[in-house]
Enzyme design. Sequence first.
Site, PDB file in Angstrom:
ATOM      1  N   ASP A   1      -5.183  16.533 -16.844  1.00 57.47           N
ATOM      2  CA  ASP A   1      -5.484  15.177 -17.293  1.00 57.47           C
ATOM      3  C   ASP A   1      -4.932  15.047 -18.716  1.00 57.47           C
ATOM      4  OD1 ASP A   1      -6.559  12.817 -18.223  1.00 57.47           O
ATOM      5  OD2 ASP A   1      -8.622  13.258 -17.624  1.00 57.47           O
TER       6      ASP A   1
ATOM      7  N   TYR B   1     -14.122  14.886 -18.533  1.00 58.48           N
ATOM      8  CA  TYR B   1     -14.606  13.543 -18.232  1.00 58.48           C
ATOM      9  C   TYR B   1     -15.667  13.602 -17.136  1.00 58.48           C
ATOM     10  CZ  TYR B   1     -14.613   8.798 -16.391  1.00 58.48           C
ATOM     11  OH  TYR B   1     -15.001   7.562 -15.940  1.00 58.48           O
TER      12      TYR B   1
ATOM     13  N   ARG C   1       0.834  -1.203   0.000  1.00 61.41           N
ATOM     14  CA  ARG C   1       0.000   0.000   0.000  1.00 61.41           C
ATOM     15  C   ARG C   1       0.870   1.254   0.000  1.00 61.41           C
ATOM     16  NH1 ARG C   1      -2.259   2.561   4.398  1.00 61.41           N
ATOM     17  NH2 ARG C   1      -2.044   0.691   5.687  1.00 61.41           N
TER      18      ARG C   1
END
Length: 392
Positions: A179, A107, A54
Amino acid sequence: MTGFSTSAVHADDGLIPGGAVAPPIMQSVTFSAESDEQFTAIATETRGSGFYTRYGNPNHAQVAAVVAELEGAETGLVTASGMGAISTVALALLSAGDHVVVQRSTYGGTTSLATGLLPRFGVSYTQVDQTDTVAFERAFQPRTRLVLVETPSNPLLELTDLTAVVELAHAAGALVVVDNTFATPINQRPMAAGADLVWHSGTKFLGGHSDVSAGVVVGSAELVERVWQTAIVTGSTLGPVDAWLLLRGIRTLPLRVERHNANALALARALEEHPAVARVRYPGLPSHPQHALAGRQMTGFGGVFSVDLRAGRAGAAALLTGLRLATRAASLGSVSTLVVHPRSMWAGIVDAEQLAATGIGDGLVRVSTGIEDTADLVDDFLAAADRATAVG
């Protein structure tokens, strides 16, 4: 920097253990230490790859190194999805009372994050027309902390003037997060325009084979560390096998993007002349209102375009049904051509008011070109467009 293909293959050379030519999959969740001192060192290392998956994993480190070099960034990290990437960025860099500027054309998941989730935690937002740089300037407030940019945008293929928006944002004390999923670093490098962070849905062009869900964030070491500190709390952890698949996809990214670009341009040109088509939205066409801007900030125009059918939803349905080589499916950036009706897909992500504000019409079809032979794709799409003419 070396060339893109060289970087895609060699940017992680020093991170592959044991002299292996193909990186091994480090499936272990946890890693051992031989002493208390060593355990303390690996447990407290920032973005380490030898403590607990993690926190980081060797396969994570390899992918992050390659994407960071391709983007011209200092470092990076990976997440379980693109939305995991941008959501973690937002949670890491925003607090109650802050303000975000976000594009109207972007998006649907990003829209939902900015307009639905973040306000629940006291973060306000302003949506702007990304083609209007002055609109960005007017949107800034004293507590504006982030500007969320996607260029070209999904699914309208509108552009943001990266240099101008970055300059305005930095003057206002805000960070710019871009993005770059649609363009990929092969066609566009936002860091060169001054962007603070760049993120990808690695599920798309980076992975390239529709077989992995992943996200990537790259930027300065200082900002990426802040994002990582939140990532280990939210737990949007990419599995080692998925990281390995993502890296394998990136190895051929420059080669694939060259074909994606060529196929999209050929199809856009062919469909623009078809009587069933009202408009083709693709930055590589001279008819695109921001074609000149695309030429300045992009080195290639991407593998995605959208087409508006004159017969509206019926025309879109006829086109989609008539295609033999394209698959009707969500997502994009695959080796196979994918097509979708965005208004239908996003109805479950964005509410009706937000959907109307995006400008996505009933006759819009988004096309993500694969790497099939160009002539075969052109023949297939023109035959399907003939069917759309019949319902007009």
